[in-house]
Design a protein around this motif. Sequence first.
Motif, short mmCIF file in Angstrom:
data_model
loop_
_atom_site.label_atom_id
_atom_site.label_comp_id
_atom_site.label_asym_id
_atom_site.label_seq_id
_atom_site.Cartn_x
_atom_site.Cartn_y
_atom_site.Cartn_z
N PRO A 1 -33.89 9.15 3.29
CA PRO A 1 -34.74 8.49 4.27
C PRO A 1 -35.01 7.03 3.91
O PRO A 1 -35.13 6.69 2.72
CB PRO A 1 -36.03 9.33 4.23
CG PRO A 1 -35.58 10.68 3.78
CD PRO A 1 -34.47 10.42 2.79
N PHE A 2 -35.08 6.21 4.93
CA PHE A 2 -35.18 4.77 4.74
C PHE A 2 -36.12 4.24 5.82
O PHE A 2 -36.08 4.70 6.96
CB PHE A 2 -33.78 4.16 4.94
CG PHE A 2 -33.40 3.12 3.93
CD1 PHE A 2 -33.16 1.81 4.34
CD2 PHE A 2 -33.27 3.44 2.59
CE1 PHE A 2 -32.79 0.84 3.43
CE2 PHE A 2 -32.89 2.48 1.68
CZ PHE A 2 -32.66 1.17 2.09
N PRO A 3 -36.98 3.25 5.51
CA PRO A 3 -37.74 2.61 6.60
C PRO A 3 -36.77 2.11 7.67
O PRO A 3 -35.77 1.47 7.35
CB PRO A 3 -38.47 1.46 5.89
CG PRO A 3 -38.57 1.90 4.46
CD PRO A 3 -37.31 2.67 4.19
N LEU A 4 -37.06 2.40 8.93
CA LEU A 4 -36.11 2.12 9.99
C LEU A 4 -35.76 0.64 10.09
O LEU A 4 -34.60 0.27 10.26
CB LEU A 4 -36.67 2.62 11.33
CG LEU A 4 -35.76 2.42 12.55
CD1 LEU A 4 -34.40 3.08 12.32
CD2 LEU A 4 -36.42 2.99 13.80
N GLY B 1 -39.03 6.01 25.59
CA GLY B 1 -38.42 6.02 24.26
C GLY B 1 -38.60 4.74 23.45
O GLY B 1 -38.03 4.62 22.37
N TRP B 2 -39.38 3.79 23.96
CA TRP B 2 -39.58 2.55 23.21
C TRP B 2 -40.55 2.77 22.06
O TRP B 2 -41.57 3.44 22.21
CB TRP B 2 -40.10 1.46 24.13
CG TRP B 2 -39.07 0.96 25.10
CD1 TRP B 2 -38.88 1.36 26.39
CD2 TRP B 2 -38.06 -0.02 24.84
NE1 TRP B 2 -37.83 0.71 26.95
CE2 TRP B 2 -37.29 -0.16 26.02
CE3 TRP B 2 -37.72 -0.79 23.73
CZ2 TRP B 2 -36.22 -1.04 26.12
CZ3 TRP B 2 -36.65 -1.67 23.82
CH2 TRP B 2 -35.91 -1.79 24.99
N ARG B 3 -40.19 2.23 20.91
CA ARG B 3 -41.02 2.32 19.72
C ARG B 3 -40.93 1.00 18.94
O ARG B 3 -40.11 0.13 19.27
CB ARG B 3 -40.56 3.47 18.80
CG ARG B 3 -40.63 4.86 19.42
CD ARG B 3 -42.06 5.34 19.63
NE ARG B 3 -42.09 6.73 20.09
CZ ARG B 3 -42.09 7.09 21.38
NH1 ARG B 3 -42.02 6.17 22.33
NH2 ARG B 3 -42.15 8.37 21.70
N LEU B 4 -41.74 0.87 17.89
CA LEU B 4 -41.66 -0.27 16.98
C LEU B 4 -40.90 0.17 15.74
O LEU B 4 -41.27 1.16 15.09
CB LEU B 4 -43.06 -0.76 16.60
CG LEU B 4 -43.97 -1.19 17.75
CD1 LEU B 4 -45.31 -1.67 17.22
CD2 LEU B 4 -43.31 -2.27 18.60
N ALA B 5 -39.85 -0.57 15.41
CA ALA B 5 -38.99 -0.15 14.29
C ALA B 5 -39.76 -0.09 12.97
O ALA B 5 -39.47 0.75 12.11
CB ALA B 5 -37.80 -1.12 14.16
N CYS B 6 -40.76 -0.96 12.80
CA CYS B 6 -41.47 -1.01 11.51
C CYS B 6 -42.40 0.18 11.31
O CYS B 6 -42.91 0.37 10.20
CB CYS B 6 -42.25 -2.31 11.39
SG CYS B 6 -43.69 -2.43 12.49
#
Length: 624
Positions: A18-21, A72-77
């Motif tokens: 797993p990795f921060p997106l 489906g919109w999100r914030l990558a951070c």
Amino acid sequence: MLRLKVEPDGIEETFTQPFPLVRALWEAGLSMETPCGGFGGCGKCRVRFLKDPPEPTTEEYRHLTLAELSDGWRLACRHFLDREAHLFVPDQSRPGMVTVLTAAVERETERDPAVGAFQVTLSPPSAADERGYLTRLLEGLERVSGLFFSPEAVPLSVLRSLPRVLTRSKFCLRVIVHRDTSEGRKTGRILWVGSPSEQDRLLGLALDVGTTTLVGYLLDLTTGQEIACSARLNPQVRYGDDVISRLCYALQEPRGLRDLQKAVVSAINEIIGEVCQTARVSESDIFEVVTVGNTAMLHLFLGVNPEPIAFAPYVPVFQHSVTLKAAAIGLRIHPEGLVTTLPCVAGYVGADTTAVVLTHLDDPDGDSAAALDIGTNGEVVVRSNGRYLCSSAAAGPAFEGGRIYQGLRAERGAISSVGLEQSNGSRWFRVTTVGGGMPVGLCGSGLIDAVATLLDAGVTDESGYLGRSDLPSDLADRLISLNGQRAFLLVAPEVSARPEGIVLTQRDIRELQLAKGSIRAVTEVLVRRAGLNWDQVSSLYLAGAFGMFVNPRSAIRIGLLPALPLNKIIAVGNAAGAGAKLALISLAERRKASRLASLMEHIPMTGNEAYQEGLMEFIGFPLG
């Protein structure tokens, strides 16, 4: 294995854990807009999950509409790559091509660079003269240059090349040296030795390491003339638009400092390659890089732990001018070439401010004047009666478009000016964009113009509240609700590149108020501490890109600048870069920079009651 697919690029990457997106996207080669440093504060790193979106976070409910979240919109951070993800990354979430200011109001100086060349003729060895090659070289060089050279300061590369060079040149040499910049010292170090027909180019690079942008000027040290220039966005912006975000990244991530240093050096090497290609010269023709930047940027550039700057009392590891081998930090110039930084004053008043003072406030006995460099970290200097008072203002990234809902840097499509036009009883908003084309958002100068225009139109009042109840219908119709807050529609959707049009939100106005209030409060504290009023200030120099492009009338209207006659407000462009050039081509200017830095009195704002009172006074807007 965790697979990441990105559209419309067609990128596919796999990760073993797993990795921060947002970090995964960087690793996949995509730059993402993260002005807040990835803490969910700005809402700029929008991505759309094309299948199985994760549950929204609190920050996403604040920045995204319910329709966007449902789509489906999100914030990558805000998310980890902990399963297969198929994303769409829009252009608005990627850094655009930024217009970087390179021009400046400069002054002349006598050419006397630290790097120089001497021709030396040596006597060959004989039975009667058994001195070694290095001894002959040092004694001959001291004779023609008047400098002392210690054997310990001679590079190994010079020692290794001496037998071949002396034999080939018949003991007639061209020697490139670097002279010590300290007052009263006459020492030097050898950088290169060859025959007189070799290495006919003697070049240097003046480098401005800004929080947002990097600018390099290639100068011919023989003539003092600029022969090429290159600039680009500082790639450290991926770790946050402002200094504090980057300090947090450097201190919290195991490889944070290394990541930041590697990113900026890589970009500077690109600048070096570009200016050399333009001038049709070799990178090995550059023998010195003179660098300015704020204190934190210089620590990150050199790979020096910036932790002391991050915590009270905010002291830097180094303040004085530092000279070291460029190769030690990975810069691709001559293998023995050097990097020199101009001196800093305090943890948040850096060499860039010293360079501004060197360029425009260099005479301590001159008229009372002030200089203001407005950016992610605003620096202010006031000169009066031989004194230099200075401080910094934690303005944040609002003037660079950071944490503004549709904020942009000065890139194509960014609105740079706003006005309200009226004809035949109808009114409309006139906007100008960087590079022309459809408006995409607001850069700093456009933000200030927009708020000044809304103040004049009565849409907002002195408190900053958006939307009076007694507005005329043509203005009242532009008041909308967006993500649960008030907003004003500046540009309709059909004539903009945004589906919601170009809007200014209530939160945007509050961000601007905090930023401009902080800078104005610092400026007032210093002017008053100097015993001045604004009538006694002969000139207010505005340095940097923001100062060059902002409308001074609008800046006065919102209270960012005092109500001075416009002829007293002088935009001087990249004064930090101009100061770096002066120091590159003149040892006298370099010594003057050190003297000026020692004269500058830093007035801390932390715990300063006058600053706190000023902030409360200037956070609102002036009466119209």
